[in-house]
Design a protein around this motif. Structure first.
Motif, PDB file in Angstrom:
ATOM      1  N   VAL A 272      43.195  25.885 -55.140  1.00  0.00           N
ATOM      2  CA  VAL A 272      44.173  25.987 -54.048  1.00  0.00           C
ATOM      3  C   VAL A 272      44.569  27.441 -53.804  1.00  0.00           C
ATOM      4  O   VAL A 272      44.588  27.921 -52.666  1.00  0.00           O
ATOM      5  CB  VAL A 272      45.417  25.131 -54.369  1.00  0.00           C
ATOM      6  N   ILE A 273      44.853  28.181 -54.885  1.00  0.00           N
ATOM      7  CA  ILE A 273      45.258  29.574 -54.727  1.00  0.00           C
ATOM      8  C   ILE A 273      44.077  30.427 -54.282  1.00  0.00           C
ATOM      9  O   ILE A 273      44.230  31.356 -53.475  1.00  0.00           O
ATOM     10  CB  ILE A 273      45.854  30.111 -56.043  1.00  0.00           C
ATOM     11  N   GLY A 274      42.886  30.122 -54.770  1.00  0.00           N
ATOM     12  CA  GLY A 274      41.713  30.878 -54.355  1.00  0.00           C
ATOM     13  C   GLY A 274      41.429  30.734 -52.872  1.00  0.00           C
ATOM     14  O   GLY A 274      41.134  31.716 -52.186  1.00  0.00           O
ATOM     15  N   VAL A 275      41.538  29.527 -52.342  1.00  0.00           N
ATOM     16  CA  VAL A 275      41.323  29.302 -50.911  1.00  0.00           C
ATOM     17  C   VAL A 275      42.379  30.035 -50.090  1.00  0.00           C
ATOM     18  O   VAL A 275      42.080  30.693 -49.090  1.00  0.00           O
ATOM     19  CB  VAL A 275      41.339  27.791 -50.601  1.00  0.00           C
ATOM     20  N   GLY A 276      43.641  29.943 -50.546  1.00  0.00           N
ATOM     21  CA  GLY A 276      44.707  30.633 -49.811  1.00  0.00           C
ATOM     22  C   GLY A 276      44.544  32.138 -49.845  1.00  0.00           C
ATOM     23  O   GLY A 276      44.802  32.827 -48.846  1.00  0.00           O
ATOM     24  N   LEU A 277      44.110  32.681 -50.975  1.00  0.00           N
ATOM     25  CA  LEU A 277      43.932  34.125 -51.082  1.00  0.00           C
ATOM     26  C   LEU A 277      42.775  34.602 -50.218  1.00  0.00           C
ATOM     27  O   LEU A 277      42.833  35.689 -49.625  1.00  0.00           O
ATOM     28  CB  LEU A 277      43.691  34.487 -52.559  1.00  0.00           C
ATOM     29  N   SER A 278      41.720  33.825 -50.130  1.00  0.00           N
ATOM     30  CA  SER A 278      40.593  34.191 -49.260  1.00  0.00           C
ATOM     31  C   SER A 278      41.026  34.214 -47.799  1.00  0.00           C
ATOM     32  O   SER A 278      40.627  35.111 -47.038  1.00  0.00           O
ATOM     33  CB  SER A 278      39.444  33.206 -49.463  1.00  0.00           C
ATOM     34  N   ARG A 279      41.835  33.252 -47.402  1.00  0.00           N
ATOM     35  CA  ARG A 279      42.313  33.226 -46.013  1.00  0.00           C
ATOM     36  C   ARG A 279      43.283  34.356 -45.734  1.00  0.00           C
ATOM     37  O   ARG A 279      43.279  34.950 -44.653  1.00  0.00           O
ATOM     38  CB  ARG A 279      42.983  31.886 -45.722  1.00  0.00           C
ATOM     39  N   LEU A 280      44.118  34.690 -46.723  1.00  0.00           N
ATOM     40  CA  LEU A 280      45.154  35.710 -46.513  1.00  0.00           C
ATOM     41  C   LEU A 280      44.569  37.111 -46.442  1.00  0.00           C
ATOM     42  O   LEU A 280      44.954  37.917 -45.578  1.00  0.00           O
ATOM     43  CB  LEU A 280      46.186  35.634 -47.634  1.00  0.00           C
ATOM     44  N   LEU A 281      43.611  37.429 -47.333  1.00  0.00           N
ATOM     45  CA  LEU A 281      43.117  38.800 -47.441  1.00  0.00           C
ATOM     46  C   LEU A 281      41.644  38.959 -47.102  1.00  0.00           C
ATOM     47  O   LEU A 281      41.146  40.084 -47.034  1.00  0.00           O
ATOM     48  CB  LEU A 281      43.352  39.315 -48.869  1.00  0.00           C
ATOM     49  N   GLY A 282      40.942  37.852 -46.929  1.00  0.00           N
ATOM     50  CA  GLY A 282      39.521  37.951 -46.635  1.00  0.00           C
ATOM     51  C   GLY A 282      38.666  38.273 -47.845  1.00  0.00           C
ATOM     52  O   GLY A 282      37.527  38.731 -47.705  1.00  0.00           O
ATOM     53  N   TRP A 283      39.203  38.052 -49.048  1.00  0.00           N
ATOM     54  CA  TRP A 283      38.434  38.319 -50.263  1.00  0.00           C
ATOM     55  C   TRP A 283      37.441  37.197 -50.516  1.00  0.00           C
ATOM     56  O   TRP A 283      37.575  36.093 -49.985  1.00  0.00           O
ATOM     57  CB  TRP A 283      39.359  38.457 -51.465  1.00  0.00           C
ATOM     58  N   LYS A 284      36.474  37.489 -51.361  1.00  0.00           N
ATOM     59  CA  LYS A 284      35.426  36.534 -51.684  1.00  0.00           C
ATOM     60  C   LYS A 284      35.510  36.162 -53.162  1.00  0.00           C
ATOM     61  O   LYS A 284      35.601  37.019 -54.028  1.00  0.00           O
ATOM     62  CB  LYS A 284      34.058  37.130 -51.375  1.00  0.00           C
ATOM     63  N   ALA A 285      35.493  34.866 -53.441  1.00  0.00           N
ATOM     64  CA  ALA A 285      35.557  34.400 -54.829  1.00  0.00           C
ATOM     65  C   ALA A 285      34.249  34.682 -55.551  1.00  0.00           C
ATOM     66  O   ALA A 285      33.164  34.492 -55.002  1.00  0.00           O
ATOM     67  CB  ALA A 285      35.867  32.907 -54.862  1.00  0.00           C
ATOM     68  N   ASP A 286      34.368  35.164 -56.796  1.00  0.00           N
ATOM     69  CA  ASP A 286      33.211  35.444 -57.636  1.00  0.00           C
ATOM     70  C   ASP A 286      33.596  35.106 -59.073  1.00  0.00           C
ATOM     71  O   ASP A 286      34.375  35.822 -59.703  1.00  0.00           O
ATOM     72  CB  ASP A 286      32.818  36.915 -57.522  1.00  0.00           C
TER      73      ASP A 286
END
Length: 558
Positions: A272-286
């Motif tokens: 949940v936090i990873g999806v929100g952080l990607s939307r907020l800052l445009g970062w990519k999960a790795d």
């Protein structure tokens, strides 16, 4: 050492610590870092400091160091909250606004740069003179290389000039020969050779000279270009790297306990936090090799978000080769001894020497003596001392803890971790021999000296009951019953197959075998009561699978 920053550049950190180690960590951050706004949650200490991150990363009682992203009240969800609503609440509570994350990541990047500079300084020569000498040597070698290249160019030019000169002489000789031949020669018809033949040979010779000159010029230019390119390749350190950009790959590490864990698993919160952080800052999960890791702690008591500043825990000591007692606990015990310059500190059961090495790292002007009856442990301790480069400040001696080869009142502090029989086994019944061991420690300790012991809960129970009898002492069988009643405390488990053994020193009667009743042995060989030891503190600390208790006593008289 990095100078403290100004008041306006306070950085908010938090450190994790073992259970029971929070008071030691609070005292350390206040004393070493002049920390402000220090507060404690279970297993963590939060503080603000303007000290350089290199000093913060040298905390001895901390496990891991984090840059604090967010501290908030616990997240509470009602029983009827839908999954979508719960996910929205989590994201809104934990993520916040974009600027908060951007500023935190910029601070993290700056701190990472400071740590990288420190690692570079540590890996380079230890003194500025050495660094300057290395630079001078590099400059001299560079100048010598350039000078050599110039000499090579000059030598090549000289060789080319000599070659041209030889060709010129040879051509001149050929021309003279042709002239003589043409002047003196006649054709088949009896006529002389004409001048155009001579003009043709002269033009050919000039063209050859021009071609060689052009070739030499081109070769010289290429040599200069190659030399310049080699300089750039050989001196990459002079090219300053650009500041690292904001990390774009990340990973979420989450620990969720309490009531919230009934709604979300750890994986659910991370997703949940990873999806929100990607939307907020445009970062990519790795998940494998991220540039940034975000740690989240959620419980019924607190909500913390942070970014780890070091990959390895602070508890990993670079100066210890073979580990024994956990380094944070060893340092805490040494700090309780209140060691001063000129003190003589001993550990009668030093093992691999962890406690004394931690103390020696902190107190440069004190002397340390480690004793043990096991040759294998002493060999490991000696290897640790050499690895830590402690020189002549720490010595080892093979001796029994029940017959210390020291005169009375000769040491200023005794710090000891008595073996529990868990990690290191012992053939000696520690419960039966504890009174004699304590008596020897009390004897060699000077008035005002400190005694710091780490005991198992069973041995701690025994110690308290031993000291409870100091006022009356055993005057009859009835009075000894409370003392022998200490056997009601569960005795520590014994494992004779391990490495470490504690035996009686040569010349002293060996203790009874395990078939002998410890209660009977305790009655027949009790030393005088420990009347000079005054209790100062008892602290319970976590040792992993079990807990230990740190006792501190001060010798008040003889």
């Amino acid at each position: 050492m990095t100078e403290p920053r100004s008041k306006g550049s306070l950085v908010r950190y938090y450190c994790t610590s073992g259970n029971g180690m929070e008071p030691f960590l609070i005292d350390e951050v206040k004393r070493k870092l002049a920390a402000e706004d220090v507060c404690q949650v279970p297993g963590k200490v939060l503080f603000s400091s303007s000290a350089g991150v290199d000093r913060v990363s040298e905390l001895k009682t901390a496990e891991r160091l984090f840059l604090l992203l967010k501290q908030d009240s616990p997240v509470r969800l009602s029983a009827h909250t839908s999954p979508a609503k719960a996910a929205y609440v989590l994201q809104s509570r934990l993520l916040g606004d974009k600027n908060q994350w951007t500023n935190a990541v910029m601070t993290w990047s700056r701190l990472q740069g400071e740590l990288a500079d420190r690692r570079t300084t540590v890996n380079s020569p230890s003194t500025a003179l050495g660094v300057t000498k290395k630079k001078e040597e590099g400059r001299r070698s560079e100048e010598q290389r350039e000078e050599g290249e110039k000499c090579d160019v000059k030598s090549r030019k000289s060789a080319e000039a000599q070659t041209l000169e030889k060709k010129r002489k040879r051509d001149d000789d050929e021309e003279e020969e042709e002239k003589r031949y043409m002047i003196s020669g006649t054709d088949f018809n009896g006529g002389e050779h004409t001048a155009p033949g001579l003009e043709h040979n002269v033009e050919s010779s000039c063209r050859r000279m021009d071609d060689m000159a052009k070739h030499f010029a081109v070769e010289s230019v290429e040599t200069v270009k190659t030399t310049g390119r080699d300089k750039t390749l050989l001196r990459p350190s002079r090219i300053e790297p650009e500041p690292s950009s904001v990390p774009v790959s990340f990973r979420i590490s989450c620990k969720c306990t309490g009531s919230l864990s009934r709604y979300f698993s750890t994986q659910d919160v991370s997703r949940v936090i990873g999806v929100g952080l990607s939307r907020l800052l445009g970062w990519k999960a790795d998940l494998k090799n991220p540039q940034l890791e975000v740690n989240i702690y959620l419980s019924d008591d607190h909500c913390l978000l942070g970014i780890p500043l070091t990959r390895l825990p602070l508890a990993n000591r670079s100066y210890i080769k073979t580990t024994g007692l956990r380094s944070t606990v060893a340092w805490a015990m040494a700090s309780l001894a209140q060691i001063q310059p000129g003190f003589c500190v001993i550990d009668p059961m030093c093992g691999v020497g962890t406690i004394l090495i931690e103390a020696a790292q902190e107190h440069k002007a004190a002397r340390f003596l480690g004793m043990d009856i096991d040759d294998g442990q002493l060999q490991k301790a000696n290897a640790n001392i050499e690895f830590a480069e402690l020189g002549n400040r720490m010595h080892l001696l093979k001796a029994s803890s029940m017959v210390l080869p020291l005169s009375s009142a000769s040491v200023d502090a005794v710090v000891c971790d008595l073996p529990f029989g868990r990690k290191f086994g012992t053939k000696t019944n520690m419960a039966a021999n504890l009174p004699l061991i304590l008596t020897e420690m009390e004897r060699v300790l000077c008035v005002g000296g400190s005694l710091v012991l780490l005991l198992s809960p069973q041995l701690s129970c025994l110690l308290k009951k031993l000291l409870a009898q100091e006022d009356t002492g055993p005057t009859s069988n009835q009075e000894t019953k409370p003392r022998t009643g200490i056997q009601d405390c569960p005795s520590p488990s014994l494992s004779p197959t391990k490495q470490q053994t504690f035996q009686i020193h040569k010349g002293v009667k060996s203790p009874p075998t395990q078939e002998t009743d410890p209660q009977s042995e305790l009655q027949h060989s009790l030393p005088p009561p420990l009347t000079s030891l005054k209790h100062q503190a008892t602290l319970r600390v976590s040792l992993g699978m079990i807990d230990g208790l740190i006792h501190k006593y001060v010798k008040i008289d003889t």
